[in-house]
Enzyme design. Sequence first.
Site, PDB file in Angstrom:
ATOM      1  N   CYS B 153     -15.219   0.684   5.474  1.00  0.00           N
ATOM      2  CA  CYS B 153     -14.455   1.083   6.784  1.00  0.00           C
ATOM      3  C   CYS B 153     -14.362   2.484   6.901  1.00  0.00           C
ATOM      4  CB  CYS B 153     -13.268   0.291   6.989  1.00  0.00           C
ATOM      5  SG  CYS B 153     -13.442  -1.486   7.069  1.00  0.00           S
ATOM      6  N   VAL B 157     -15.042   4.736  10.091  1.00  0.00           N
ATOM      7  CA  VAL B 157     -14.098   5.274  11.092  1.00  0.00           C
ATOM      8  C   VAL B 157     -14.238   6.736  11.238  1.00  0.00           C
ATOM      9  CG1 VAL B 157     -11.539   5.796  11.020  1.00  0.00           C
ATOM     10  CG2 VAL B 157     -12.292   3.422  10.364  1.00  0.00           C
TER      11      VAL B 157
END
Lengths: 558, 519
Positions: B153, B157
């Site tokens: 992630c 992001v």
Amino acid sequence: MSSLNQTIQDVFNEPGCGKNQGKSEKERKKGCTKQLQPGGAAGGCAFDGAKIALQPITDVAHLVHGPIACEGNSWDNRGAASSGPQLYRTGFTTDINETDIVFGGEKHLFKAIREIIAKYDPPAVFVYQTCVPAMIGDDINAVCKAAAEKFGKPVVPINSPGFVGPKNLGNKLAGEALLEHVIGTREPEFTTPYDINIIGEYNLAGELWQIKPLLDELGIRILSCISGDARYEEVAWSHRARAAMMVCSKAMINVARKMEERYGIPFFEGSFYGIGDMSDSLREIARLLIERGADPELMERTEAVITREEARAWERIAPYAQRLAGKKVLLITGGVKSWSVVAALQEAGMEIVGTSVKKSTREDKEKIKELMGQDAHMFDDLTPREMYRMLKTAEADIMLSGGRSQFIALKAGMPWLDINQERHYAYAGYHGMVELVREIDRTISNRVWEQVRKPPPWEEEGAANWQSRAMASLEAEAEELAAARLADPALAEANRRAQAVCMCKGVSTGAVEDAVIGGADTRGAVSAQTGASTGCGACGVLVDQIIEDLSPLLQAAE
Amino acid sequence: MPQDANNVIDHFELFRGPEYQEMLARKREQFENPVDPTELARVREWTKTEEYKELNFARDSLTVNPAKACQPLGAVFVAVGFESTIPFVHGSQGCVAYYRSHFSRHFKEPTSCVSSSMTEDAAVFGGLNNMVDGLANTLSMYKPKMIAVSTTCMAEVIGDDLNAFIKTAKEKGSVPDDFDVPFAHTPAFVGSHITGYDNAMKGILEHFWDGKAKTVDALVRVPNGKINFLGGFDGYTVGNLREVKRIFELMKVEYTILGDTSDVWDTPTDGQFRMYDGGTTLEDAANAVHAAATISMQEYCTEKTLPMIAAHGQETVALNHPIGVEGTDRFIMEVARLAGVEIPEALAMERGRLVDAIADSNSHIHGKKFAIYGDPDLCFGLASFLLELGAEPVHVLATNGSKGWAKKMQALFDSSPFGANCKAYPGKDLWHMRSLLFTSPVDFLIGNTYGKYLERDTGTPLIRIGFPIFDRHHKHRYPVWGYQGGLNVLVTILDRIFEHMDATTNVPAKTDYSYDIIR
């Protein structure tokens, strides 16, 4: 061994058994059970019969005197439930070895009894004779007697080695042992005019417990159950009952009859299977008790319970009966179940396409006929192959049988339900019948059968299905037999003639044919001459068929 | 203290001793703000009610005990199935430690996997330097033939562009220009591990088939008669893939297993450490483009991969984790059809044996109610097998199941009379399952190791089938696919049923009248 022989002869002379009384002196000596056929797949032995009849006595140590084979295969393999003691489930055996065979196993047996008493202190030890020690001459009666004296405890010899005969004989020999050594040796604390014995009920899957609340409600006390969930002393004081019910067909008829003779306990034969049978049994119990001095109002209360319970059972069966109406059942079992289950299934609207009567008596067969009419398809010794064929041709929807026959049904893709001793549901009493119907419904509606009958989906349309495959294998076998006939016509003809027409009287095809050729051209004439069809009568149609088949021949001869 | 150097006892016994029990009780009283036990009992009972269930199902923000894992886990699963390939996860190294421990707890085997170890600096300035250094270090330390990149992630992001990063890294000499570095963006905030499987598989195939990120020409498909096989994310991959290979050999089918993990998670102890044991060679991966067709055992693991393959001109077939007779029939027949081969008698015999076993034991499963949770395809396969056995899969729950999956499940229920009372629950978690097990109880629960809490709380016996299974060993070595696999699943279910039967009939002189030796 002479005393064992005498006992067996005595059992064969059972006056309570109409079938036996119908035989000539010479026939009777041959025994009441069909001779085993060497080379055939056989049922259990006399030892097994004795063991299963007595093992449900739960607080007794059941000691098998023999090599590991006997106890190793019979140890705790019946679902006879106990409400307390678990000792009956412990496997005791002398596990004899070569030294015992050479020098005798009596001392070994004595020591084993001593160890059981020292370690478990049971109310009694039952010692089962088996083939090997019987053949080497171990006298278990003497050992048991010595042990009983030495330890001050009942040590009961059960003299029923496997070789003396089949299971049914073993049941009776077990009964003889109880009569000789156990029954009448204790006294109950108190008795009531409502005390009964139930004989031949083994509490499989707790069936006795399904009945007991109704008897409790009526104030009827089971003084002794022989032998389901029994305690030793209960059996020992069973001679004080006022009446008895004999459950499992003829397995223990000698016990019931001799207790009537010795202690004046009247008995009737009844069944807990099926709603009508259950009600009849309750009535009969009440009637016998009233005859022996119980308050006649017992009958009113009994009728009230019957009315209530029947209504409740019918109400619960009704939803199933709709779904099961017209479903065809093939019944492969023995003895009492062959007719008691018939009644039950008919109550649920099902059709019985056939029932086996291998272990059934003439009375059993007559009851079946009463229930199913003269056309009843009764089959004696069904070979697995014949069962397989029937499953196909009779187009039965389900087969009910014992565990050993299950694979015939399964391989043929037939729904199957276990109704013998390894079953897991209790089918006795009003509640039990609802349970049986529920189980049949559950089994028939099981999606698995659909799957079982389907060939692999990649097989082409019109390729062999399970039925045609079954039939093809039978036809192939028939062809092989035909080929064998060509190869050795004499032997084949002898085999054909040896096939039995009448199972009850043991009349062969050849004997009937000879009679017909000799001029007996009606069923009556053949019966008079050969005895065929004078038992249960089921083979009458076969006799007719033979007459019909041979008549052109006879006419040609004229 | 009770621990004695001469008789060291383990935690099972040790903390039951009075000293520890007193200590724990004191702690409860003084620091845990204990509630009245009757209040505790009241609330506990309340959680079993219909009222609580409604509140529970009205939950819209909180997930409690999810039955799914994250995308990169699936990506790592894919990568290790290829020849000498190391999974390289671009992002935080903590995540990678999780994947490795997750796999080793399930398979009881190590899993090779590296990370670009992004830190706070990288989060602010981008992870390019980590990619450049990471690829170089990975190649020099572990000597792989291929590095399959996926992301956590963190990288997603901040929007790290893998394509550009890998290109830059190659320009900077991290790895040679022609070194294979396929990649897939696998953010955990989208989908689950099955999505990660899909993305990573698609990434690797596209890499080989479509010109290796425009560094070479795309392959031109020259159709042959081969069949490609995709297993999907599968906790039974070792046993299953070996079984599938055996079936292919029996059928004389020429095949390529894409992502062949059959030897990865049970490497022999023979003195040699196998860092890589993925079975799909890079050559085979490239040549797979020429195959006649691709068959996927798990539709929801290959939702993007299969259309990509179809776009290359192959026929594709998606199954739903087939278990049992009908499911396997379909698999076998599809393979036979696609490859144009006959189904050998040996398989018909195996089929007959499974049918026979089912018939032998039918009465014990027939009519029983089950709850199932797990990955959507596994749920489908298990539910259809249970229906085949005459059982009712009453609650079927997949946290990572979609509405489309629920529809498909409903169609399955509608196809059988035993499905009448069954319902699929997409997107729900194990706390929802807890409510279901209280308000409409079932006889048995099928799920992964986490189901043991449900078993404890609700008393529903757990049958462990799924991923992860941490507290039972070596289940992954036995197939659940094929007729043999169906037999394994049947036996697993039966064993638990009989254990439960024994466990509920073993009180001496009370319930043991049914403690039978023959079942």
